[in-house]
Design an enzyme around this catalytic site. Structure first.
Site, short mmCIF file in Angstrom:
data_model
loop_
_atom_site.label_atom_id
_atom_site.label_comp_id
_atom_site.label_asym_id
_atom_site.label_seq_id
_atom_site.Cartn_x
_atom_site.Cartn_y
_atom_site.Cartn_z
N ASN A 167 -12.81 -7.39 -10.58
CA ASN A 167 -11.84 -8.46 -10.25
C ASN A 167 -12.16 -9.18 -8.94
OD1 ASN A 167 -11.12 -6.08 -8.97
ND2 ASN A 167 -8.95 -6.55 -8.97
N TRP A 175 -16.48 -4.50 1.22
CA TRP A 175 -15.58 -3.57 1.92
C TRP A 175 -16.17 -2.16 1.98
CZ3 TRP A 175 -9.78 -4.42 0.18
CH2 TRP A 175 -9.42 -5.74 0.47
N LYS A 190 -22.87 0.76 -7.82
CA LYS A 190 -22.73 0.56 -9.27
C LYS A 190 -21.67 -0.53 -9.47
CE LYS A 190 -20.77 1.38 -12.75
NZ LYS A 190 -20.14 0.28 -13.52
N SER A 243 -9.44 1.69 -11.71
CA SER A 243 -8.16 2.12 -12.27
C SER A 243 -7.81 3.54 -11.80
CB SER A 243 -8.24 2.09 -13.79
OG SER A 243 -9.26 2.96 -14.22
N GLU A 264 -9.56 3.54 -4.15
CA GLU A 264 -8.68 2.36 -4.11
C GLU A 264 -8.31 2.06 -5.55
OE1 GLU A 264 -7.53 1.16 -1.48
OE2 GLU A 264 -8.88 1.92 0.04
N LEU A 265 -7.06 2.32 -5.90
CA LEU A 265 -6.72 2.33 -7.32
C LEU A 265 -5.70 1.24 -7.66
CD1 LEU A 265 -6.61 6.22 -7.56
CD2 LEU A 265 -8.56 4.70 -7.92
N GLN A 296 -5.09 -10.57 -12.03
CA GLN A 296 -5.99 -9.41 -12.08
C GLN A 296 -6.22 -8.91 -10.66
OE1 GLN A 296 -9.01 -10.60 -15.57
NE2 GLN A 296 -8.71 -12.17 -14.06
N CYS A 298 -5.16 -5.68 -7.92
CA CYS A 298 -4.48 -4.42 -7.69
C CYS A 298 -3.21 -4.67 -6.89
CB CYS A 298 -5.40 -3.47 -6.94
SG CYS A 298 -6.16 -4.24 -5.52
N GLU A 397 0.83 -1.14 -14.75
CA GLU A 397 -0.01 -2.21 -14.22
C GLU A 397 -0.53 -3.04 -15.39
OE1 GLU A 397 -3.90 -1.17 -12.48
OE2 GLU A 397 -3.33 -2.47 -10.81
N TRP A 463 -6.80 -1.41 4.34
CA TRP A 463 -6.34 -1.60 2.97
C TRP A 463 -6.33 -0.25 2.26
CZ3 TRP A 463 -4.45 -5.77 0.48
CH2 TRP A 463 -4.38 -5.72 -0.92
P1 NAD Z 1 -12.19 0.82 -14.16
O1 NAD Z 1 -11.54 1.98 -13.52
O2 NAD Z 1 -12.26 0.76 -15.62
O3 NAD Z 1 -13.70 0.67 -13.65
C1 NAD Z 1 -14.03 0.58 -12.29
C2 NAD Z 1 -15.49 0.94 -12.10
O4 NAD Z 1 -15.67 2.32 -12.44
C3 NAD Z 1 -16.44 0.16 -13.00
O5 NAD Z 1 -17.63 -0.10 -12.31
C4 NAD Z 1 -16.68 1.14 -14.16
O6 NAD Z 1 -17.90 0.92 -14.82
C5 NAD Z 1 -16.70 2.47 -13.41
N1 NAD Z 1 -16.37 3.66 -14.22
C6 NAD Z 1 -15.72 3.73 -15.41
N2 NAD Z 1 -15.62 5.02 -15.81
C7 NAD Z 1 -16.20 5.78 -14.83
C8 NAD Z 1 -16.37 7.19 -14.64
N3 NAD Z 1 -15.95 8.09 -15.53
N4 NAD Z 1 -16.98 7.61 -13.51
C9 NAD Z 1 -17.40 6.73 -12.57
N5 NAD Z 1 -17.28 5.39 -12.70
C10 NAD Z 1 -16.67 4.91 -13.82
O7 NAD Z 1 -11.44 -0.44 -13.54
P2 NAD Z 1 -11.67 -1.97 -13.88
O8 NAD Z 1 -11.07 -2.24 -15.21
O9 NAD Z 1 -13.09 -2.36 -13.64
O10 NAD Z 1 -10.80 -2.66 -12.71
C11 NAD Z 1 -9.44 -2.78 -12.77
C12 NAD Z 1 -8.74 -1.67 -12.01
O11 NAD Z 1 -9.20 -1.64 -10.66
C13 NAD Z 1 -7.26 -1.91 -11.90
O12 NAD Z 1 -6.55 -0.74 -12.18
C14 NAD Z 1 -7.04 -2.33 -10.45
O13 NAD Z 1 -5.77 -2.07 -9.96
C15 NAD Z 1 -8.10 -1.57 -9.75
N6 NAD Z 1 -8.43 -2.20 -8.47
C16 NAD Z 1 -7.97 -1.64 -7.30
C17 NAD Z 1 -8.24 -2.24 -6.07
C18 NAD Z 1 -7.72 -1.65 -4.78
O14 NAD Z 1 -8.22 -2.00 -3.72
N7 NAD Z 1 -6.75 -0.76 -4.80
C19 NAD Z 1 -9.01 -3.39 -6.02
C20 NAD Z 1 -9.48 -3.92 -7.21
C21 NAD Z 1 -9.18 -3.31 -8.43
#
Ligand code: NAD
Length: 494
Positions: A167, A175, A190, A243, A264-265, A296, A298, A397, A463
């Site tokens: 996103n 960061w 990655k 996530s 950071e979730l 999109q 967080c 979410e 953050w």
């Molecule tokens: P995601 O959790 O599906 O994927 C995030 C990253 O993790 C991707 O690069 C993905 O390929 C990788 N990944 C997936 N499975 C994995 C595993 N088992 N082990 C290690 N890595 C793995 O999230 P997304 O759909 O790419 O992004 C959206 C989510 O990110 C939302 O929940 C959002 O709230 C969160 N987000 C949080 C912040 C924050 O700062 N708190 C910022 C941006 C996005």
């Protein structure tokens, strides 16, 4: 320097290697195992990326391990020079970075430019911190025993696995990489499989800025590649943004070797409009909080709480603003909201909306799509009025252009509603009453509270969230500390 991508001869689409390890690209033959990269506004395939296999992930981590001693032995000032150069080169390549961000994410130009500015500010900030020797190395502590000297040392954690979502690709990456490099860590990055061209451009800039071979390595792929990287025995720390569901898995993997983690979730944040609020300002903040980046975020403030006394006025003005949103591709004049990142994300958000409505949620009003939106991953903004507190649209979410509005009568009720979530990332309060603002700031369970401001983010301000929103803090000095180990020594005076 404009980043040179390999191109497929027949259609000029971008070819991304499976991995870039110590400056060498591995695999771009496409495609034993990999994925297409789309223009989010048109759905067109603009590139292909191969996924790293286990041997390539292993080689990337080993390269980062081999480069560690030399990088962490450099003075902070010397690392700071490299960070400063990265900031300068990002600035020089601002237009290309913004254009790529607009393509892969469909972000409107203003949002894509803001992302570049954020990445530049982050590298510049950590370059500045590198000039502050007190943040690195050793200092003396006062202890009640003059026969000894007590010292504390901050030193690099080691090899870091940096895993980011789609996103804010360049931003979440900056960061992590900027403080990691400042601290003297090396990294394997990655990126998300949907938006990785942006990170490849950033990686090329880092190389041009003088980041030595092996200090930052990149592996492409989806969850399986992230999982391999997180589990690698030579990674000392995992910094993950994504996530909550995947964050849990990362933490479980980290527990095996007691790797350090920053997570950071997700979030489900509230925006509170008190009866004394400037309604025009409240609308601007509600629009930004719910529909920036097509929701999109967080930090999306997708639960909007409005005092009864101003509820009707707020809803009338909100409807006007939502209907006026220009949802369109980034090249459209006056565009204010772009598409979602992928067809799958668009389908996921629409399915969640259907589920919420099937369980009683009422759509109060929604926006419209421009005709140019037919092929891309667009969804019109939607506002739900007074959902049940158990409705999925209120509890989960959504990560799309959807906001729920609920009324409240007292501050106690607003605080209780806002805090009625296991997440705790951010909150926004709109009020003209300083005393009330202070109370909300203290009572809201969130990592960051904005009072009467848009979602301003500064590298100096940390953050991170409470509860299911994660562990640890990024940005600020705490962001640097999260890539350092704290050690002590107590030495008998000679
Ligand atoms: P995601 O959790 O599906 O994927 C995030 C990253 O993790 C991707 O690069 C993905 O390929 C990788 N990944 C997936 N499975 C994995 C595993 N088992 N082990 C290690 N890595 C793995 O999230 P997304 O759909 O790419 O992004 C959206 C989510 O990110 C939302 O929940 C959002 O709230 C969160 N987000 C949080 C912040 C924050 O700062 N708190 C910022 C941006 C996005």
């Amino acid at each position: 320097m404009a980043t040179q991508f390999e191109r497929r001869p027949d259609d000029d689409s971008i070819l991304l290697p499976a991995a870039t390890i110590a400056g060498t690209r591995y695999g771009a033959s496409i495609l034993e195992a990999g994925n297409a990269i789309h223009d989010a506004s048109t759905g067109d395939v603009i590139g292909w990326q191969e996924h790293a296999d286990a041997a390539q992930v292993d080689a990337a981590v080993r390269a980062a391990h081999a480069a560690l001693d030399a990088w962490r032995s450099r003075t902070p000032a010397s690392r700071g020079k490299v960070l400063r150069k990265i900031a300068e080169l990002l600035e020089a390549e601002r237009a290309q970075l913004s254009a790529m961000q607009q393509r892969v994410s469909g972000k409107p130009p203003l949002e894509a430019d803001t992302d570049v500015s954020d990445a530049i500010a982050t590298f510049a900030y950590y370059a500045d911190l590198c000039a502050n020797a007190a943040l690195f190395g050793a200092d003396a502590l006062t202890v009640p025993d003059d026969t000894v000297i007590a010292e504390r040392h901050y030193e690099a954690v080691g090899v870091t696995a940096l895993i980011v979502p789609w996103n804010f690709p360049m931003v979440t990456t900056a960061w992590k990489i900027a403080p990691a490099l400042a601290a003297g860590c090396t990294a394997v990055l990655k990126p998300s499989e949907f938006t990785s061209p942006v990170e490849h451009m950033l990686a090329a800039i880092m190389t041009a800025a003088g980041v030595p071979e092996g200090v930052v390595n990149l592996v492409n792929g989806g969850g399986e590649v992230g999982a391999l990287l997180a589990a690698h025995p030579l990674t000392d720390k995992i910094s993950f943004t994504g996530s909550t569901a995947v964050g849990r898995k990362v933490m479980q993997v980290a527990a095996q070797d007691m790797k350090r983690v920053t997570l950071e979730l997700g979030g489900k944040s509230a925006l509170i409009v008190r009866a004394d609020a400037d309604i025009e300002q409240a609308i601007a903040l509600a629009m930004g909080g719910a529909f920036t980046n097509a929701g999109q975020m967080c930090s999306a403030t997708s639960r909007i709480l409005v005092h009864d006394d101003v509820y009707r006025k707020f809803m009338a003005a909100f409807e006007v603003a939502v209907r006026a949103l220009v949802v369109a591709p980034p090249w459209t004049e006056n565009v204010s909201m772009g598409p979602l990142v992928s067809r799958a994300q668009c389908a996921r958000v629409k399915a969640l909306l259907d589920q919420g409505v099937a369980h009683g949620a009422t759509v109060a009003f929604s926006g419209t799509l421009e005709s140019a939106c037919a092929e891309g991953f667009f969804m019109a903004p939607v506002v739900i009025a007074e959902p049940d507190a158990a409705n999925v649209l209120w509890t989960d979410e959504v990560f799309g252009p959807l906001a729920c509005v609920k009324s409240f009568r007292t501050d106690d009720e607003a605080i209780a509603l806002a805090n009625d979530t296991r997440y705790g990332l951010v909150a926004t309060v709109v009020t003209r009453d300083d005393e009330a603002a202070r109370r909300y700031r203290q009572a809201l369970r969130a990592g960051l509270v904005w009072i009467n401001t848009p979602q301003l983010i500064f590298p100096q301000v940390c953050w991170g969230g409470l509860g299911l929103s994660g562990i640890g803090r990024e940005l600020g000095v705490a962001g640097l500390r999260s890539y350092q180990e704290l050690r002590h020594a107590v030495v008998a005076r000679a």
